[in-house]
Design an enzyme around this catalytic site. Structure first.
Site, PDB file in Angstrom:
ATOM      1  N   GLY A 173      38.321  30.581  41.949  1.00  0.00           N
ATOM      2  CA  GLY A 173      38.570  30.992  43.324  1.00  0.00           C
ATOM      3  C   GLY A 173      37.396  31.678  44.013  1.00  0.00           C
ATOM      4  O   GLY A 173      36.261  31.184  43.999  1.00  0.00           O
ATOM      5  N   ILE A 174      37.691  32.822  44.627  1.00  0.00           N
ATOM      6  CA  ILE A 174      36.677  33.544  45.409  1.00  0.00           C
ATOM      7  C   ILE A 174      35.534  34.006  44.508  1.00  0.00           C
ATOM      8  O   ILE A 174      34.358  33.892  44.874  1.00  0.00           O
ATOM      9  CB  ILE A 174      37.339  34.745  46.143  1.00  0.00           C
ATOM     10  CG1 ILE A 174      38.344  34.225  47.187  1.00  0.00           C
ATOM     11  CG2 ILE A 174      36.282  35.617  46.807  1.00  0.00           C
ATOM     12  CD1 ILE A 174      39.250  35.300  47.775  1.00  0.00           C
ATOM     13  N   TYR A 209      51.649  44.393  44.877  1.00  0.00           N
ATOM     14  CA  TYR A 209      50.409  43.805  45.399  1.00  0.00           C
ATOM     15  C   TYR A 209      49.876  44.632  46.575  1.00  0.00           C
ATOM     16  O   TYR A 209      48.693  44.982  46.605  1.00  0.00           O
ATOM     17  CB  TYR A 209      50.663  42.351  45.814  1.00  0.00           C
ATOM     18  CG  TYR A 209      49.396  41.600  46.123  1.00  0.00           C
ATOM     19  CD1 TYR A 209      48.593  41.094  45.107  1.00  0.00           C
ATOM     20  CD2 TYR A 209      48.981  41.411  47.435  1.00  0.00           C
ATOM     21  CE1 TYR A 209      47.414  40.422  45.384  1.00  0.00           C
ATOM     22  CE2 TYR A 209      47.804  40.732  47.726  1.00  0.00           C
ATOM     23  CZ  TYR A 209      47.029  40.243  46.703  1.00  0.00           C
ATOM     24  OH  TYR A 209      45.853  39.581  46.979  1.00  0.00           O
ATOM     25  N   LYS A 254      46.336  46.864  46.566  1.00  0.00           N
ATOM     26  CA  LYS A 254      45.216  46.583  47.477  1.00  0.00           C
ATOM     27  C   LYS A 254      44.968  47.754  48.420  1.00  0.00           C
ATOM     28  O   LYS A 254      43.822  48.059  48.741  1.00  0.00           O
ATOM     29  CB  LYS A 254      45.502  45.292  48.250  1.00  0.00           C
ATOM     30  CG  LYS A 254      45.499  44.049  47.359  1.00  0.00           C
ATOM     31  CD  LYS A 254      44.178  43.874  46.637  1.00  0.00           C
ATOM     32  CE  LYS A 254      44.079  42.542  45.912  1.00  0.00           C
ATOM     33  NZ  LYS A 254      42.769  42.340  45.274  1.00  0.00           N
ATOM     34  N   ASP A 313      39.758  41.608  29.281  1.00  0.00           N
ATOM     35  CA  ASP A 313      41.038  41.693  29.990  1.00  0.00           C
ATOM     36  C   ASP A 313      41.075  42.997  30.785  1.00  0.00           C
ATOM     37  O   ASP A 313      41.222  44.080  30.218  1.00  0.00           O
ATOM     38  CB  ASP A 313      42.182  41.638  28.972  1.00  0.00           C
ATOM     39  CG  ASP A 313      43.547  41.688  29.645  1.00  0.00           C
ATOM     40  OD1 ASP A 313      43.613  41.883  30.882  1.00  0.00           O
ATOM     41  OD2 ASP A 313      44.546  41.533  28.925  1.00  0.00           O
ATOM     42  N   LEU A 314      40.953  42.868  32.098  1.00  0.00           N
ATOM     43  CA  LEU A 314      40.876  44.056  32.951  1.00  0.00           C
ATOM     44  C   LEU A 314      42.232  44.709  33.179  1.00  0.00           C
ATOM     45  O   LEU A 314      42.319  45.701  33.897  1.00  0.00           O
ATOM     46  CB  LEU A 314      40.238  43.691  34.297  1.00  0.00           C
ATOM     47  CG  LEU A 314      38.782  43.223  34.210  1.00  0.00           C
ATOM     48  CD1 LEU A 314      38.290  42.746  35.572  1.00  0.00           C
ATOM     49  CD2 LEU A 314      37.891  44.343  33.698  1.00  0.00           C
ATOM     50  N   SER A 325      42.596  43.039  50.401  1.00  0.00           N
ATOM     51  CA  SER A 325      43.480  42.000  50.957  1.00  0.00           C
ATOM     52  C   SER A 325      44.015  42.480  52.299  1.00  0.00           C
ATOM     53  O   SER A 325      44.095  43.693  52.549  1.00  0.00           O
ATOM     54  CB  SER A 325      44.650  41.760  50.001  1.00  0.00           C
ATOM     55  OG  SER A 325      45.653  40.980  50.623  1.00  0.00           O
ATOM     56  N   GLY A 363      36.185  38.287  37.894  1.00  0.00           N
ATOM     57  CA  GLY A 363      36.984  37.156  38.391  1.00  0.00           C
ATOM     58  C   GLY A 363      36.132  35.938  38.689  1.00  0.00           C
ATOM     59  O   GLY A 363      36.490  35.094  39.513  1.00  0.00           O
ATOM     60  N   ALA A 374      35.508  33.252  37.136  1.00  0.00           N
ATOM     61  CA  ALA A 374      35.866  31.928  36.614  1.00  0.00           C
ATOM     62  C   ALA A 374      36.653  31.079  37.604  1.00  0.00           C
ATOM     63  O   ALA A 374      36.865  29.884  37.364  1.00  0.00           O
ATOM     64  CB  ALA A 374      36.666  32.081  35.317  1.00  0.00           C
TER      65      ALA A 374
HETATM   66  P1  NAD Z   1      42.013  33.194  41.426  1.00  0.00           P
HETATM   67  O1  NAD Z   1      43.276  33.210  40.634  1.00  0.00           O
HETATM   68  O2  NAD Z   1      41.424  31.889  41.797  1.00  0.00           O
HETATM   69  O3  NAD Z   1      40.892  34.065  40.698  1.00  0.00           O
HETATM   70  C1  NAD Z   1      41.197  35.313  40.139  1.00  0.00           C
HETATM   71  C2  NAD Z   1      40.366  35.486  38.876  1.00  0.00           C
HETATM   72  O4  NAD Z   1      40.705  36.783  38.331  1.00  0.00           O
HETATM   73  C3  NAD Z   1      40.678  34.426  37.800  1.00  0.00           C
HETATM   74  O5  NAD Z   1      39.496  33.835  37.321  1.00  0.00           O
HETATM   75  C4  NAD Z   1      41.389  35.227  36.732  1.00  0.00           C
HETATM   76  O6  NAD Z   1      41.187  34.740  35.406  1.00  0.00           O
HETATM   77  C5  NAD Z   1      40.796  36.608  36.929  1.00  0.00           C
HETATM   78  N1  NAD Z   1      41.684  37.600  36.324  1.00  0.00           N
HETATM   79  C6  NAD Z   1      43.022  37.708  36.500  1.00  0.00           C
HETATM   80  N2  NAD Z   1      43.515  38.637  35.682  1.00  0.00           N
HETATM   81  C7  NAD Z   1      42.469  39.125  34.966  1.00  0.00           C
HETATM   82  C8  NAD Z   1      42.356  40.094  33.945  1.00  0.00           C
HETATM   83  N3  NAD Z   1      43.431  40.725  33.445  1.00  0.00           N
HETATM   84  N4  NAD Z   1      41.128  40.346  33.443  1.00  0.00           N
HETATM   85  C9  NAD Z   1      40.034  39.681  33.894  1.00  0.00           C
HETATM   86  N5  NAD Z   1      40.082  38.745  34.858  1.00  0.00           N
HETATM   87  C10 NAD Z   1      41.294  38.468  35.384  1.00  0.00           C
HETATM   88  O7  NAD Z   1      42.347  34.047  42.735  1.00  0.00           O
HETATM   89  P2  NAD Z   1      41.500  34.355  44.063  1.00  0.00           P
HETATM   90  O8  NAD Z   1      42.367  33.982  45.186  1.00  0.00           O
HETATM   91  O9  NAD Z   1      40.102  33.856  43.987  1.00  0.00           O
HETATM   92  O10 NAD Z   1      41.507  35.942  43.993  1.00  0.00           O
HETATM   93  C11 NAD Z   1      40.325  36.726  44.002  1.00  0.00           C
HETATM   94  C12 NAD Z   1      40.655  38.058  44.643  1.00  0.00           C
HETATM   95  O11 NAD Z   1      40.975  37.826  46.027  1.00  0.00           O
HETATM   96  C13 NAD Z   1      41.875  38.751  44.044  1.00  0.00           C
HETATM   97  O12 NAD Z   1      41.603  40.135  43.934  1.00  0.00           O
HETATM   98  C14 NAD Z   1      42.956  38.510  45.058  1.00  0.00           C
HETATM   99  O13 NAD Z   1      43.950  39.505  45.044  1.00  0.00           O
HETATM  100  C15 NAD Z   1      42.144  38.529  46.340  1.00  0.00           C
HETATM  101  N6  NAD Z   1      42.798  37.888  47.480  1.00  0.00           N
HETATM  102  C16 NAD Z   1      43.107  36.564  47.428  1.00  0.00           C
HETATM  103  C17 NAD Z   1      43.735  35.983  48.522  1.00  0.00           C
HETATM  104  C18 NAD Z   1      44.110  34.530  48.531  1.00  0.00           C
HETATM  105  O14 NAD Z   1      44.875  34.117  49.438  1.00  0.00           O
HETATM  106  N7  NAD Z   1      43.613  33.716  47.628  1.00  0.00           N
HETATM  107  C19 NAD Z   1      44.033  36.755  49.654  1.00  0.00           C
HETATM  108  C20 NAD Z   1      43.690  38.100  49.669  1.00  0.00           C
HETATM  109  C21 NAD Z   1      43.056  38.658  48.573  1.00  0.00           C
END
Ligand code: NAD
Length: 242
Positions: free
Chosen positions: A10-11, A141, A145, A39-40, A107, A6, A8
């Site tokens: 966010g986190i 979801y 998690k 693709d995961l 999460s 992941g 590319a």
């Molecule tokens: P984001 O959408 O910014 O980043 C998620 C990344 O996962 C993206 O780059 C996306 O391309 C990649 N991804 C999605 N499907 C994929 C697949 N099939 N194969 C490979 N890569 C894939 O989201 P984020 O908020 O940074 O999420 C990161 C993690 O944090 C996630 O597991 C999410 O569930 C968790 N999370 C996020 C939040 C929030 O509020 N943002 C809260 C709790 C947990």
């Protein structure tokens, strides 16, 4: 060398950036814009991700599992495939190469169901989702998690014996594209109406700083733990459960 799924967005992007700033080399895994594009959500994609990482680094200092999709995506099984199987199969596939530590991003939703009530624990998630109606995405979801956190805790003896630490972080609402997509979906009003004790969303950089700490030498006795990073929400909602 540290692998980050992941990476590319966010986190995951914040983790990759913080690790590179600290002098680490990072192998990003994502659908696009990463060193390993895979693709995961599919078994083949997960195998390609594991193989692509091992081709670049037969030994890893760390692994961070950030790839995930939110409750808003149209197919709830996609949520379970990416968030649960896309984390656990990569975890297990890269375990033999790991020399340091791993962190999986779970999460705050992981605590919304008990494992005994989680259909993933019985392999009945597809049937349960078929009956879930408009809440299917939200349920998938939470189940995904909860299952990731349980999977990490179930590995604590084997991984500890191998000298590899493994923990989860459990963010609340963090300002990323995933949260923005949730705000724009039918879950938007519910997300907006809830205010944590620290009355703002978290930032990806705040979560990344915790993950980098958990990977590092100062966290050497932290193993099998889940860290809430949620502005106080877990304590607010479950003051007597910990
Ligand atoms: P984001 O959408 O910014 O980043 C998620 C990344 O996962 C993206 O780059 C996306 O391309 C990649 N991804 C999605 N499907 C994929 C697949 N099939 N194969 C490979 N890569 C894939 O989201 P984020 O908020 O940074 O999420 C990161 C993690 O944090 C996630 O597991 C999410 O569930 C968790 N999370 C996020 C939040 C929030 O509020 N943002 C809260 C709790 C947990």
């Amino acid at each position: 060398m540290i692998a980050v799924t992941g990476a590319a967005s966010g986190i995951g992007a914040a983790v990759a950036s913080a690790l590179r700033t600290a002098g680490h080399r990072v192998i990003g895994v994502d659908l696009r814009d990463a060193e390993v594009c895979a693709d995961l959500s599919t078994s083949d994609g997960r195998r390609a991700a594991i193989g692509g990482v091992l081709d670049r680094a037969p030994e890893l200092d760390g692994l961070v599992l950030c790839a995930g999709v939110g409750p808003h995506v149209p197919d709830p099984m996609q949520i379970i495939e990416v968030n649960y199987r896309g984390a656990v199969e990569v975890l297990d596939g890269l375990f033999p190469a790991l020399r340091g530590a791993a962190v999986a991003v779970s999460s705050s939703a992981s605590t919304m169901v008990r494992w005994a009530d989680n259909p993933i624990s019985r392999g009945t998630e597809a049937a349960a989702l078929a009956d879930a109606g408009e809440f299917a995405g939200h349920l998938a979801y939470s189940w995904s998690k909860n299952a990731v956190t349980v999977a990490v805790r179930q590995r604590v003896a084997e991984w500890g014996a191998a000298g590899v630490r493994l923990n989860t972080v459990a963010p609340g609402a963090v300002d990323t594209p995933l949260l923005q997509a949730g705000l724009a979906s039918r879950y938007g009003d519910a997300i907006r109406s809830y205010q944590p004790p620290i009355a703002r969303h978290g930032t990806p950089e705040e979560v990344a700083a915790l993950i980098v700490y958990l990977l590092g030498p100062h966290a050497g006795y932290i193993h099998g733990a889940q860290f809430a990073i949620d502005g106080g929400s877990d304590a607010l909602m479950r003051p007597t459960e910990f």
